[in-house]
Enzyme design. Structure first.
Site, mmCIF file in Angstrom:
data_model
loop_
_atom_site.group_PDB
_atom_site.id
_atom_site.type_symbol
_atom_site.label_atom_id
_atom_site.label_comp_id
_atom_site.label_asym_id
_atom_site.label_seq_id
_atom_site.Cartn_x
_atom_site.Cartn_y
_atom_site.Cartn_z
ATOM 1 C CD GLU A 50 -1.466 -5.515 -5.212
ATOM 2 O OE1 GLU A 50 -0.528 -5.671 -4.413
ATOM 3 O OE2 GLU A 50 -1.583 -6.182 -6.247
ATOM 4 C CG ASP A 61 7.786 -6.261 -5.973
ATOM 5 O OD1 ASP A 61 6.763 -6.747 -6.478
ATOM 6 O OD2 ASP A 61 7.778 -5.541 -4.967
#
Lengths: 261, 421
Positions: A50, A61
């Site tokens: 990714e 995140d």
């Protein structure tokens, strides 16, 4: 030509092993080092990588990746740099590369153009967690992704209800990304106690392979995933190792870590 | 005053069922938050239909928070400006000092109904955090408040009070360390603790149903103004309503009951900071190069660069120092229903001084933005016009900032002597 994601999934299946997906933030710690990191990951033999396009407000995140986003932006990294890196590496590497990020980046670029350019750059799939199915009518994200041979990976979580799983299963392709625990990336290490049960439940709805992320950081985690999931996603753990090793030795440390897995 | 029984009104500017204000708003969140938002939406829709919920809320408004707040004819200011008659809706007289109490009570009541055990919230100026910590104490709920580190430092008095009320206050160290980063941190906490925690959002923004729900709880402000103008002053309706706009909760609250009457001019005042020419110096999203974006769960106008990265903002008032604006405001801007203006830090300090000296009212710096624009507007209007200013909060919390802006020597000496002790 067949999407690289599908080819790679077949390869994993034929060899009867757990696939590995890793994660980098484009431009972290610098564009050059990020490129080296990707090449190293590919060399060690990971199956998917990714490439996160840095964003100012990365909602899903945890601290490690948030900091990496901030640093990349402070370095002056632009969306066009992510495209350039994708183009450069997708032609060199056999494994599929995936753009990960937040929807504002795509929205700002224009959904149609973003998908077109991502495809041209050799990107195979998109992981953008903050564009749910309900907004598809307004944004045409899945439509344009599919038109451009990009697999829009669906991200689901332990909080997802039966209705949500069903709805997402209808349009999911490639593999489904299951967030192993409630929380943000890398916030806690270790697998969730209910993971086995959750994965069994997920299998009822999804016929495609399952990737599991959030909290995977060592070999024992991988062992316990074997035969229950198809891909293990290792995101923050790699960045943590990279960050905690002195300069010059960081790449080696990542190599050692990934090889052990 | 006539008793207000129903605060849930409908206008032509409401969102559709999925929370879209003609394309703005929506629910752009990761899958893991969607069940929580669906649960919240369902609970809210049920509560709206339950007369007991409205009764309980009105009881809290009137007997806990001190509503109705006065609508006061500012005679001295009016005479000084020699124009339209100026009325001040003094939300500063709410319990805890600002309109934030309205949506905090509404949401705490809802959280209780949903069986949640913990309230989490973001705060900029600290007023919303203070209101949340207050209702958490009152309802016996645990409470965590997230505050950008910059705000945490400049609004120390509010941090102190929140802690005294039993809340944990967490300074947010990521990003720009301001309100938007506090929103992100709260969303992240919610993602992690979604089962027992209620996110008590502090403005008309974020994913659906927040923009509509927070607006509904703030609509009491506009409904009271309507009645008070008629009953106390014999004025059928105002000609102008002015309110400051950060996320936009106080503004939408006072505007909402008047939206469908196009004759009433509505003005939102953004933070012009040090001037609106340069990004980073202001928080005026609707003045120049307005740019749509999708951030923090909703689509609206955000201050961002050409790559869609959210940019730093500046305002003397922490509560307006925010890069986005509520999606319904975005819609009202597109439809030209509300006019969006701005006031600079300098104009705000001038307005602050004028209101304090002429009416004996110390406004919050956020609210002083609305006063600053009224000072420009009123003299241009004839004397039979009516202007209502929403004074969203009182200024006690800003004592350090104002003293610094005014370079008050005696205050400086006082601080130094305290430190020496």
């Amino acid at each position: 030509m067949k999407n690289k994601i599908l080819t790679q999934l077949e390869k994993i299946k034929n060899r009867n092993r757990l696939g590995i997906m890793t994660h980098v933030v484009v431009g972290y710690p610098s564009l050059k080092q990020c490129r080296e990191l990707i090449l190293k990951m590919a060399e060690v033999g990971v199956d998917f990588i990714e490439l996160q396009i840095p964003f100012s407000d990365p909602m899903a995140d945890g601290p490690t990746i948030m900091k990496a986003n901030k640093k990349a932006l402070d370095n002056g990294v632009k969306v066009k740099d992510a495209f350039a890196l994708m183009k450069d590496l997708s032609s060199k590497l056999e494994i599929p590369l995936i753009f990960m990020g937040y929807f504002n980046t795509i929205f700002n670029y224009g959904v149609k153009n973003f998908c077109k350019d991502a495809n041209k750059a050799g990107c195979s799939a998109l992981i953008f967690p903050d564009i749910p199915l309900e907004e598809e009518e307004n944004e045409n994200f899945i439509k344009f992704a599919k038109q451009n041979d990009l697999i829009p990976i669906r991200v689901l979580s332990p909080a997802s209800t039966k209705e949500r799983l069903q709805k997402n299963a209808q349009i999911a392709e490639g593999f489904v990304y299951f967030v192993g625990r409630k929380g943000t990336t890398g916030a806690k290490s270790g697998l969730d106690k209910k993971l086995d049960q959750n994965l069994k439940n997920l299998r009822k709805y999804f016929k495609i392979p399952i990737a599991v992320g959030f909290g995977i950081s060592d070999k024992s985690h991988l062992k316990s995933l074997k035969n229950k999931a198809d891909i293990a996603v290792i995101g923050s753990a790699v960045l943590d190792i990279y960050n905690n090793t002195s300069k010059g030795k960081a790449l080696k440390a990542v190599e050692k870590f990934l090889k052990k897995l | 005053m006539k008793k207000i029984k129903n605060i849930f009104i409908k206008t032509q500017y409401d969102s559709d069922k999925q929370g879209h204000f003609n394309g703005l708003g929506g629910r752009y969140v990761p899958e893991m938050l969607i069940p929580a938002l669906e649960e919240l939406e369902k609970a809210y829709n049920q509560a709206k239909k339950d007369p007991q919920f409205s009764d309980d809320l009105m009881d809290l408004f009137n007997n806990y928070a001190g509503r109705p707040t006065p609508l006061y004819f500012a005679k001295n200011l009016t005479e000084k400006l020699k124009g339209a008659k100026i009325y001040i809706k003094n939300e500063g007289l709410n319990h805890t000092g600002a309109h934030k109490m309205n949506h905090s009570l509404g949401q705490a009541l809802l959280a209780k109904r949903m069986g949640k055990k913990r309230l989490i919230a973001e705060t900029g100026a600290g007023q919303h955090g203070l209101a949340t910590a207050t209702v958490a104490a009152k309802f016996g709920l645990k409470c965590t408040i997230f505050m950008g580190k910059v705000d945490y430092e400049r609004q120390r008095p509010n941090v102190f009070w929140m802690e005294q009320l039993g809340a944990q206050v967490v300074p947010v160290l990521h990003g720009t360390q301001r309100l938007k980063d506090a929103v992100t941190a709260t969303l992240q906490d919610w993602i992690t603790n979604v089962d027992d925690s209620y996110y008590l959002l502090g403005s008309v923004l974020g994913p659906h149903p927040y923009p509509s729900m927070v607006r509904d709880f703030q609509t009491i402000v506009g409904l009271e103004v309507k009645n008070q103008l008629q009953e106390i002053y014999g004025i059928d309706k105002p000609d102008y309503i002015i309110a400051c706009v950060g996320g936009g909760s106080n503004a939408i609250g006072i505007f909402n009951p008047f939206l469908d009457d196009a004759k009433i001019k509505l003005i939102g005042v953004e933070a012009g900071g040090k001037g609106i020419q340069k990004i980073g110096n202001h928080a005026a999203r609707l003045q120049k190069n307005q740019k749509l974006g999708v951030v923090e769960g909703y689509k609206s106008y955000f201050i961002q660069d050409s790559d869609g990265q959210i940019q730093n903002t500046h305002s003397i008032s922490a509560g307006l120092d925010y890069s986005g604006i509520g999606p319904q405001h975005g819609r009202l801007f597109q439809k030209d229903r509300v006019e969006y203006k701005y006031a600079t830090d300098k104009e705000v300090i001038k307005a602050f001084k004028l209101l304090a000296k002429s009416e004996g009212i110390i406004p919050a710096l956020e609210s002083a933005h609305a006063v600053a624009y009224a000072i420009k507007l009123a003299p241009k209007l004839s004397k039979n016009k009516t202007v209502v200013i929403n004074l969203s909060g009182r200024g006690d919390k800003d004592i350090f900032i104002v003293a610094e802006a005014l370079k008050d020597k005696k205050w400086q000496d006082f601080l130094e002597s305290k430190v020496k002790k």
